[in-house]
Design an enzyme around this catalytic site. Structure first.
Site, short mmCIF file in Angstrom:
data_model
loop_
_atom_site.label_atom_id
_atom_site.label_comp_id
_atom_site.label_asym_id
_atom_site.label_seq_id
_atom_site.Cartn_x
_atom_site.Cartn_y
_atom_site.Cartn_z
N GLU A 46 -1.52 1.18 11.68
CA GLU A 46 -1.11 1.71 10.32
C GLU A 46 -0.30 2.99 10.31
O GLU A 46 0.74 3.17 9.76
CB GLU A 46 -2.33 1.76 9.21
CG GLU A 46 -2.74 0.34 8.92
CD GLU A 46 -1.78 -0.42 8.10
OE1 GLU A 46 -0.68 0.06 7.74
OE2 GLU A 46 -1.97 -1.81 8.12
N TYR A 129 -3.76 5.69 1.11
CA TYR A 129 -3.11 4.23 1.99
C TYR A 129 -3.70 3.83 3.29
O TYR A 129 -4.35 3.02 3.10
CB TYR A 129 -1.48 4.21 2.28
CG TYR A 129 -1.22 3.10 3.01
CD1 TYR A 129 -1.18 1.84 2.25
CD2 TYR A 129 -1.08 3.31 4.12
CE1 TYR A 129 -0.82 0.78 2.88
CE2 TYR A 129 -0.68 2.05 4.88
CZ TYR A 129 -0.48 0.60 4.54
OH TYR A 129 -0.32 -0.41 5.21
N ASP A 147 1.90 -0.11 0.21
CA ASP A 147 3.09 0.27 1.10
C ASP A 147 4.24 -0.10 0.52
O ASP A 147 4.40 -0.64 -0.67
CB ASP A 147 2.51 -0.22 2.38
CG ASP A 147 3.01 -1.59 2.57
OD1 ASP A 147 3.12 -2.42 1.41
OD2 ASP A 147 2.98 -2.19 3.91
#
Length: 356
Positions: A46, A129, A147
């Protein structure tokens, strides 16, 4: 005859979630971090995927994991080693924060990535996130994520009129993402489906709506306004810069490089550069731009840069190994050092490997 009544949001959300969970297993891409869903792997992937294309990240991820197999390995490494493996991915501050985060996890959590939101948000470099991605994808907990791909999909699916980049749009999208994941049978499948559908089907230009499992609930598709959403906000003006790069060689074929300091390039090995053809005197050495090797362009966030690579002339004065942040570097060993990708391009021009 009046048009059929549109279903309410509360009625649509469970149907959308079920459709996403059914679609993902049949359509997902084969990605290395999906093999075991280890929290450490999800964390690394990520961070790498922020502002970087998937096809670029896969190779970097595999090299990174081979070099730093777990949190403790990453925490024990020197930052220069981490940056060297990261070189070419850009946005080097991510690598520095990842290294700091690994050290925090090694010290505070015995090397195990925690599975609670509060603990994750205490780790350097992990925000809302990334925490949501780790919790939902690695631990299969009901945590929302938004996202770029998810934001675009939700803006179209629900025809959200707030402008892109606005706090109003962000609030709406996070709320919708939370509603969807809260009714999912598998948050892991649901959130990955949202990201995958946004990447493969609900694309920024010419979305493939006839292949979308959510088309029957998509408000933008119903209106025929798919490409109007997300509603664009004010566009940030890009800056164009011209920066000369100076290549200075010694009699052993080594190249003079400087270790940069600053938010974007911290710890990077960089060629001397500046806006004047005469480089400032550094520890008694002076250089002047000579033959132009070539020019090339490079983009970093909102900056469009034209680099000019010069073979610089050296006046013969000494440049000591211990002088400040300067080092003589063998170009063949550059891969072992953290450096921006455009430095490699300039040195390839020096060797005649590319002409631009």
């Amino acid at each position: 005859m009046s048009a059929p009544k549109r279903s309410s949001l509360s009625e649509r959300v469970p149907l959308i979630a079920a459709a996403l969970e059914a679609w993902f297993p049949r359509n997902q891409r084969s990605l290395p971090w999906r093999v075991s869903y280890r929290p450490y792997h999800i964390w690394i992937s990520e961070i790498m995927l922020q502002q970087t294309r998937m096809e670029v990240v896969v190779a970097y991820f595999e090299r990174f994991i081979a070099r730093f197999p777990d949190v403790r390995d990453l925490a024990a490494a020197d930052l220069d080693d981490v940056l060297a493996v990261w070189s070419g991915l850009g946005y080097y501050r991510r690598a520095g924060m990842l290294h700091a985060g690994a050290r925090y996890v090694a010290e505070r959590h015995e090397g195990e990535v925690p599975g609670s939101l509060a603990s994750l948000l205490e780790i350097p470099g992990i925000g809302r996130y990334t925490a949501g991605a780790i919790l939902s994808i690695a631990y299969d907990q009901a945590a929302p994520i938004v996202d770029g791909n998810v934001a675009r999909l939700l803006a179209r699916l629900f025809a959200l009129e707030a402008t892109a980049g606005s706090s109003a749009l962000s609030r709406e999208e996070w709320s919708l993402a939370e509603s969807l994941v809260s009714v999912a049978s598998s948050p892991r499948m649901l959130n990955q489906a949202l990201m995958e559908l946004g990447a493969l089907v609900c694309t920024p230009v010419r979305p493939r709506c006839t292949l979308c499992p959510l088309a029957i609930w998509c408000e933008a598709y119903r209106r025929g306004e798919q490409e109007r959403f997300p509603v664009p906000g004010a566009r940030k003006a890009s800056r164009f810069l011209r920066i000369p790069l100076y290549i200075v060689e010694d009699d052993r074929g080594r190249v003079l490089m400087r270790i940069e300091r600053g938010r974007l390039m911290e710890g990077m090995f960089h060629l001397p550069h500046g806006t004047d053809s005469l480089l400032p005197g550094e520890h008694g050495a002076h250089f002047r731009a000579g033959r132009l090797l070539g020019k090339f362009r490079h983009s970093v966030t909102d900056r469009r840069i034209e680099f000019s690579a010069y073979l610089a002339e050296h006046d013969g004065s000494s440049v000591g190994e211990g002088a400040g942040e300067w080092r003589w570097v063998d170009p063949d060993e550059l891969e072992l050092l953290p450096h921006p990708s455009y430095v490699k391009k300039a040195l390839r021009m020096l060797r005649g490997e590319i002409r631009i």
